[in-house]
Design a protein around this motif. Sequence first.
Motif, mmCIF file in Angstrom:
data_model
loop_
_atom_site.group_PDB
_atom_site.id
_atom_site.type_symbol
_atom_site.label_atom_id
_atom_site.label_comp_id
_atom_site.label_asym_id
_atom_site.label_seq_id
_atom_site.Cartn_x
_atom_site.Cartn_y
_atom_site.Cartn_z
ATOM 1 N N ASN A 32 0.853 -1.194 0.000
ATOM 2 C CA ASN A 32 0.000 0.000 0.000
ATOM 3 C C ASN A 32 0.887 1.242 0.000
ATOM 4 O OD1 ASN A 32 -2.635 1.430 0.375
ATOM 5 N ND2 ASN A 32 -1.657 2.059 2.275
ATOM 6 N N ILE A 33 0.598 2.170 -0.887
ATOM 7 C CA ILE A 33 1.357 3.429 -0.927
ATOM 8 C C ILE A 33 0.375 4.585 -1.052
ATOM 9 C CG2 ILE A 33 3.094 4.808 -2.127
ATOM 10 C CD1 ILE A 33 4.425 2.332 -3.076
ATOM 11 N N GLN A 34 0.631 5.620 -0.254
ATOM 12 C CA GLN A 34 -0.128 6.868 -0.341
ATOM 13 C C GLN A 34 0.838 8.018 -0.567
ATOM 14 O OE1 GLN A 34 -2.197 6.471 3.576
ATOM 15 N NE2 GLN A 34 -4.021 7.029 2.415
ATOM 16 N N LEU A 35 0.366 9.024 -1.250
ATOM 17 C CA LEU A 35 1.091 10.285 -1.388
ATOM 18 C C LEU A 35 0.559 11.233 -0.326
ATOM 19 C CD1 LEU A 35 2.860 12.386 -2.976
ATOM 20 C CD2 LEU A 35 0.791 12.871 -4.306
ATOM 21 N N ASP A 36 1.452 11.736 0.517
ATOM 22 C CA ASP A 36 1.067 12.694 1.557
ATOM 23 C C ASP A 36 1.533 14.077 1.135
ATOM 24 O OD1 ASP A 36 0.470 14.150 3.775
ATOM 25 O OD2 ASP A 36 1.560 12.904 5.202
ATOM 26 N N LEU A 37 0.597 14.869 0.678
ATOM 27 C CA LEU A 37 0.875 16.216 0.176
ATOM 28 C C LEU A 37 0.005 17.204 0.949
ATOM 29 C CD1 LEU A 37 2.622 17.531 -2.103
ATOM 30 C CD2 LEU A 37 0.629 17.357 -3.574
ATOM 31 N N GLY A 38 -0.026 17.038 2.290
ATOM 32 C CA GLY A 38 -1.015 17.747 3.089
ATOM 33 C C GLY A 38 -2.297 16.945 3.067
ATOM 34 N N LYS A 39 -2.824 16.747 1.892
ATOM 35 C CA LYS A 39 -3.922 15.807 1.664
ATOM 36 C C LYS A 39 -3.325 14.474 1.236
ATOM 37 C CE LYS A 39 -7.872 15.030 -1.412
ATOM 38 N NZ LYS A 39 -8.742 15.610 -2.480
ATOM 39 N N LYS A 40 -3.903 13.379 1.681
ATOM 40 C CA LYS A 40 -3.394 12.056 1.327
ATOM 41 C C LYS A 40 -4.111 11.525 0.086
ATOM 42 C CE LYS A 40 -1.775 10.612 5.891
ATOM 43 N NZ LYS A 40 -1.980 11.900 6.570
ATOM 44 N N TYR A 41 -3.323 11.024 -0.869
ATOM 45 C CA TYR A 41 -3.842 10.465 -2.117
ATOM 46 C C TYR A 41 -3.450 8.991 -2.207
ATOM 47 C CZ TYR A 41 -4.357 15.317 -3.779
ATOM 48 O OH TYR A 41 -4.699 16.635 -3.939
ATOM 49 N N PRO A 42 -4.399 8.068 -2.277
ATOM 50 C CA PRO A 42 -4.056 6.659 -2.499
ATOM 51 C C PRO A 42 -3.440 6.486 -3.891
ATOM 52 C CG PRO A 42 -6.325 6.905 -1.730
ATOM 53 C CD PRO A 42 -5.847 8.263 -2.109
ATOM 54 N N MET A 43 -2.360 5.712 -3.968
ATOM 55 C CA MET A 43 -1.729 5.436 -5.251
ATOM 56 C C MET A 43 -2.161 4.046 -5.730
ATOM 57 S SD MET A 43 2.108 7.043 -4.605
ATOM 58 C CE MET A 43 2.517 7.166 -6.346
ATOM 59 N N THR A 44 -2.250 3.881 -7.042
ATOM 60 C CA THR A 44 -2.664 2.596 -7.605
ATOM 61 C C THR A 44 -1.484 1.936 -8.294
ATOM 62 O OG1 THR A 44 -3.409 3.695 -9.639
ATOM 63 C CG2 THR A 44 -5.056 3.322 -7.904
ATOM 64 N N LYS A 45 -1.476 0.608 -8.274
ATOM 65 C CA LYS A 45 -0.361 -0.177 -8.793
ATOM 66 C C LYS A 45 -0.715 -0.746 -10.169
ATOM 67 C CE LYS A 45 2.596 -3.987 -7.143
ATOM 68 N NZ LYS A 45 2.705 -4.991 -6.044
ATOM 69 N N ASN A 46 0.195 -0.587 -11.136
ATOM 70 C CA ASN A 46 -0.058 -1.156 -12.460
ATOM 71 C C ASN A 46 0.634 -2.511 -12.602
ATOM 72 O OD1 ASN A 46 2.660 -0.692 -13.055
ATOM 73 N ND2 ASN A 46 2.253 1.211 -14.149
ATOM 74 N N ASN A 47 0.540 -3.099 -13.755
ATOM 75 C CA ASN A 47 1.069 -4.454 -13.973
ATOM 76 C C ASN A 47 2.588 -4.515 -13.929
ATOM 77 O OD1 ASN A 47 -1.526 -5.469 -14.298
ATOM 78 N ND2 ASN A 47 -1.528 -5.129 -16.515
#
Length: 639
Positions: free
Chosen positions: A323-338
């Motif tokens: 699981n990876i999130q971007l924390d830029l003040g607001k948190k954005y879930p990142m999605t994984k490609n193939n």
Amino acid sequence: MRKISYLLLLFIGSLAASFGQQIEKEAPEGFDQVKSGIEHGKLDTVEYDSKTVGTARKAVVYTPPKFDKNKKYPVLYLLHGIGGDETEWLRGGQPQVIMDNLYAAGKAEPMIIVMPNGRAMKDDRATGNIMAKDKVEAFATFERDLLNDLIPFVESHYPVLADREHRAISGLSMGGGQTLNFGLGNLDQFAWVGSYSAAPNTKSPEMLVPDPAYAKDKLKLLWISCGDQDGLLGFSQRTHDYLVKNDVPHIYYLEEGGHDFKVWKNGLYMFSKMLFKPVDTSKFNQYSPLGIPASTNIRGAKYPQIMPDGSAKFKLRAPSADNIQLDLGKKYPMTKNNEGEWEVTTEPLGEGFHYYSLLIDVKAVADPASETFFGMGRMASGIEVPFDGDDYYAVKNVPHGEIRQVRYYSSQLRSWRRFFLYTPPGYDMDTDREYPVLYILHGGGEDERGWAQQGKTDLILDNLIAEGKAQPMLVVMPDGNMPIAAFEERGLQMFENELKNEIIPHVEKHYRTLNGPENRALAGLSMGGIQTLYAGINNTDLFSHLGVFSSGWISQRQGSVAEGQYAFMSENSEKINNDLSLFWISMGGEEDIAHDNCEKMLGEFDKMGIDYKYSEYSGGHTWPVWRHDLHSFAPLLFQ
């Protein structure tokens, strides 16, 4: 029943609107493949008499399916590259196939496409040394041939709409440069201009668009696209930057690829389907699938990217992460490609500098593709978002000062300490000149690197001094972190003693300074603003200029300290007003976390008759605000 029908219509209308707002960002699979069961246009090779060249010249003309000689059509002039001729698009791009498929899908307006030879000379074949001087010059000569010979020929031999609103020009590489040169240079002839991978023949932006207001008024669509691995990307980029700065609407489109037909075919598809129909300039920044690598990236890193609409696209390869999130003040879930790459695109970000981290399986880490900055009490990544108006801290062709790292031993703290020092242009040359000094303080969770790196102090001062808007000065950026926090009075006292007894004496002993309070200023942001309020107000015999950025006494945590300061200021208000030439207080608007504390503090100042100047720049509690504060504050000093 009537209510149900109304709701149904409302739902259908909103659904249609949502579909209508969707933007196709690249050509679909098979867009350039011949399809059966659809109607096809026709290709003809024609000859026209060129008075410009003094010979008959060839061009290829595509007429759309169901071509009707009794109907009038708009025209697209489609130009080739330096190694091609009128057949290059047919050999490498098959525009007739692309257009047939667009018409079958109902995505493009029927048009005539003219593919000329852009090498306007008698022997116009792409043979021998194609870079020879006469052959390169022939591409510039083609402007006259196009306007005076080819267009009149087309309009006398084909049923075309002979006005600028129904005439477009487009081209690849050398033809992309011709497109910008001829299209933008003849806006009385062309309203639609589309360049793919513009080559070095492209004129400078100032020559292309000398009157931005005129171009803005005349252009229906200006399209500039290029592959992200194209060595000629810089020519498109500089034109885009100039257009943004001068508020000329255009689509700047970047895609994965190099200097090849994969990119050019997609460009033709995207551009041609927008021609000769209403376009919404408010959506121009939403088309590009890629952005520009952030200036804060390490060298060679493609991500994060700044998209044309101000959003940012992040990508990280971490195949084993869960699981990876971007924390830029607001948190954005990142999605994984193939391929094991994690991706996310943010919403449009505010201007300037932002800290960020990657939360990999909950652990906060710096992005290996980004430069790191000390902030939030640790090393964090940073991303710089350009905006219209950021040139006040741009690197310009002006005399530059230096940022120096200075180490000194603090007897008070019994340790080696460090500050950064800005010396103005010419400091080492004019050895008899002495300078006033601005001492500027960072915020909590940062250190002496804050103003030197995140703050861009040197560039702001270089540009202000070059413009004659600020006095040449030294700027001292010390470490305001003490063993005791600045929220406690003992911590404030420790910093005051460090400033008075260690930093200022060291600076004035080792550097050429003008001494006396009239030649010293103290400023700081957030925590540094509180330190300025304490050390500055208590020592107006040392400082005649004070700047408080995004700060104010925190009543909940510093009640007793604030009360003591207010009492001191009330008793000494006349002296403070007389001693201070400038007491400048600024905030980042209502969204600044220090806004309420500052308002309460200013209310107290008003009661006791303290003179101050207030400034506000929307942006919150962030470096873009504090850079703007320095840019506004420095010109007021030492006048």
